[in-house]
Each structure stands twice: as C-alpha cells, then as structure tokens.
Design an enzyme around this catalytic site. Structure first.
Site, PDB file in Angstrom:
ATOM      1  N   THR A  13     -88.653   4.743  11.346  1.00  0.00           N
ATOM      2  CA  THR A  13     -89.016   5.935  12.222  1.00  0.00           C
ATOM      3  C   THR A  13     -88.977   5.540  13.549  1.00  0.00           C
ATOM      4  O   THR A  13     -89.822   4.538  14.118  1.00  0.00           O
ATOM      5  CB  THR A  13     -89.735   6.905  11.506  1.00  0.00           C
ATOM      6  N   SER A  15     -87.231   4.735  16.007  1.00  0.00           N
ATOM      7  CA  SER A  15     -86.582   3.426  16.305  1.00  0.00           C
ATOM      8  C   SER A  15     -85.585   3.241  17.188  1.00  0.00           C
ATOM      9  O   SER A  15     -84.607   2.181  17.026  1.00  0.00           O
ATOM     10  CB  SER A  15     -86.362   2.622  14.922  1.00  0.00           C
ATOM     11  N   THR A  16     -85.226   4.123  18.216  1.00  0.00           N
ATOM     12  CA  THR A  16     -84.368   3.944  19.074  1.00  0.00           C
ATOM     13  C   THR A  16     -84.697   3.478  20.236  1.00  0.00           C
ATOM     14  O   THR A  16     -83.939   3.375  21.393  1.00  0.00           O
ATOM     15  CB  THR A  16     -83.745   5.529  19.450  1.00  0.00           C
ATOM     16  N   GLY A  18     -88.221   0.779  22.271  1.00  0.00           N
ATOM     17  CA  GLY A  18     -89.628   0.324  22.341  1.00  0.00           C
ATOM     18  C   GLY A  18     -89.823  -0.545  21.113  1.00  0.00           C
ATOM     19  O   GLY A  18     -89.026  -1.453  20.469  1.00  0.00           O
ATOM     20  N   ILE A  19     -91.140  -0.486  20.550  1.00  0.00           N
ATOM     21  CA  ILE A  19     -91.388  -1.292  19.370  1.00  0.00           C
ATOM     22  C   ILE A  19     -90.550  -0.916  18.072  1.00  0.00           C
ATOM     23  O   ILE A  19     -90.200  -1.690  17.533  1.00  0.00           O
ATOM     24  CB  ILE A  19     -92.867  -0.743  18.970  1.00  0.00           C
ATOM     25  N   GLY A  20     -90.140   0.444  18.046  1.00  0.00           N
ATOM     26  CA  GLY A  20     -89.493   0.886  16.883  1.00  0.00           C
ATOM     27  C   GLY A  20     -88.039  -0.013  16.719  1.00  0.00           C
ATOM     28  O   GLY A  20     -87.601  -0.577  15.852  1.00  0.00           O
ATOM     29  N   SER A 144    -102.788   1.367  15.820  1.00  0.00           N
ATOM     30  CA  SER A 144    -103.382   1.073  17.189  1.00  0.00           C
ATOM     31  C   SER A 144    -104.601   0.438  17.365  1.00  0.00           C
ATOM     32  O   SER A 144    -105.500   1.001  16.389  1.00  0.00           O
ATOM     33  CB  SER A 144    -103.120   2.239  18.143  1.00  0.00           C
ATOM     34  N   TYR A 157    -105.832  11.329  20.174  1.00  0.00           N
ATOM     35  CA  TYR A 157    -104.737  10.077  19.734  1.00  0.00           C
ATOM     36  C   TYR A 157    -105.514   9.317  19.035  1.00  0.00           C
ATOM     37  O   TYR A 157    -105.036   8.672  17.842  1.00  0.00           O
ATOM     38  CB  TYR A 157    -104.188   9.539  20.916  1.00  0.00           C
TER      39      TYR A 157
END
Length: 267
Positions: A13, A15-16, A18-20, A144, A157
């Site tokens: 999810t 995932s377009t 950065g980390i994803g 995190s 957060y």
C-alpha cells in the site's frame, strides 16, 4: 542469501513513491508479482512504468484507492478480486502531520487513526484468512521509531504507530502455527519523498547539499543515532523484503528496527 519470491503476489500500500516504492521494487526484483497502490490512477500508472523500466522482468499491477476510509479499502479489495490471491501484504499507508497536542483536534487524531491503523486492520482482516487457508503468507506493518520514541510535536502520530506494534503482535498470535507470519518494521529518519520535501527550504536557505542537511537534521534531532545519518529507502526496503521471504519463517510477532540505532536500548 538468494531471496526468491517467484510465484508469490505482493500488495504494497502507498507504493507510488518513497519507502513503499522501494519495497515494491525490492519485491519485484526478488520475483514477486507486485500490486502497487496509490491515491490516484495517475500516480499508480507512473510508478508502474518506473518499476517496469527499472526491473526488466517485473510483473506489476496497480489499483488506485485512498485508504483513509473504509470505502477506499473496499475499492482496493474489489480491484484485487481480479488479480488472484495475495501472499504478501505490506501495510505501508500512513500520514504524519506535526501538531501540538493541545491544538490537534479530533479530526487530526481520526485522520491518523484511519489511515495509519485502520487501513492495515481492514486489509489484514480481508486477506489473512486466505493466507492461513493456503498455509503460507507474510503481513508486514510499517511502524516507526516514533512508536517507541513518541515525538512531543506529533503525539497523535506516535500513538498510531505504537498501535501497529500491538496489532502486529496480536495478529501473529492469532494466526500462530498457520505458516503465516506477521511483523512490524520500525524505520527511523529516512530520506523518503516526504523527508526531502521537508528539507528543501533548508537546502535553499543554506546552499548545502541534501545529504549534508539530512545528516545535520539527524545529529540535531536524533543525536542518539548510531549511524549518524538518515537511512535510505532502499535500506528500509531490504529488511521488509527479507521479512517477506521464506528465509524469515521463524520471525513472527516481532518489532524489527531499521532506525539507525535511534532507539536507545539493547532489545
């Protein structure tokens, strides 16, 4: 170690970028068919084209859905219905908006809870039973270091990320002995798209490189960092890909740190 995920389908999810996106790239390079997810069809199409270019033999699909509410999760699950079984679920969707506790209203808390926690709850509830039935599966929650080092300027957060540790541990126990593992991965400061955007003003103001500014940020705000720099998205992705592999079959219910040693303890 040769990680081979051929024959497996992985949903990542958010995932377009950065980390994803780095996780999706690592899974694709290991042979998995990858299902990308982002809020818009444009972002999904752009990420899919990028992966196909970077990983020559990649098998990449995409479903656009905003996971900040139940309707978005339903849209994603409907899109998956034509793609077959999901073997690896990486719950990476998340937001972070700084705000003082006394100024953050219920809407701020609700947005973080729905996106950071409930998106993973909804997808795990839908996809875990199939994994258990087939006797193999991997679920990974992106938590995190803020789950344990609660940031004073983003308590909402931190709470949402701490909840993911309880969720992943509880689900691991719920599916114990099934061949399915559930784990949480805890990144620390990472040079993701959001981090780069946050640093741009400082780069422009000082004339320093992004690497210099990023390192100074870590030394100032996370002085306990052992590596004394932020991680790259690829370094975070490497741990997630391992956790998704057959080689990680004895790791479940764990909170796995890739935080550069920011959390100051020995367990």
């Amino acid at each position: 170690m040769n990680i081979d995920l051929s024959g497996k389908t992985a949903l990542v999810t958010a995932s377009t970028g950065g980390i994803g996106l780095a996780i999706a790239r690592g899974l694709a390079a290991s042979g998995a068919r990858v299902v990308l997810n982002g809020r818009s069809q444009e972002s999904v199409d752009r990420a899919r084209a990028r992966l196909l270019h970077e990983v020559g033999d990649a098998r990449v699909e995409g479903v656009a859905a905003d996971l900040s509410d139940a309707a978005g999760a339903d849209r994603l699950l409907q899109g998956l219905a034509t793609l077959g079984d999901v073997d690896v679920l990486v719950n990476n969707a998340g937001i972070y908006v700084p705000g003082d506790f006394f100024e953050a209203g219920d809407d701020t808390w609700e947005r973080h809870w729905q996106t950071n926690v409930m998106s993973g709850v909804r997808l795990s509830r839908a996809l875990l039973p199939g994994m258990v039935e087939r006797g193999w599966g991997r679920v990974v929650f992106l938590s995190s270091e803020s789950a344990r080092n609660i940031p004073a300027d983003m308590i909402h957060y931190g709470v949402s990320k701490t909840a993911l540790l309880a969720l992943s541990r509880g689900l691991a126990k719920r599916v114990a002995g099934s061949g399915v593992t559930v784990n949480a991965v805890l990144p620390g400061p990472t040079v993701s798209d959001g981090f780069v955007a946050m640093m741009q003003d400082e780069v422009a103001r000082t004339g320093k490189s992004l690497d210099e500014v990023a390192r100074e940020f870590v030394l100032t705000h996370r002085p306990g960092s052992v590596i004394q720099r932020p991680a790259t998205v690829e370094e975070v992705a490497n741990l997630v890909v391992y956790v998704a592999s057959a080689q990680a079959s004895a790791t479940s219910g764990a909170a796995l740190r890739v935080d550069g040693g920011v959390i100051d303890d020995i367990v």
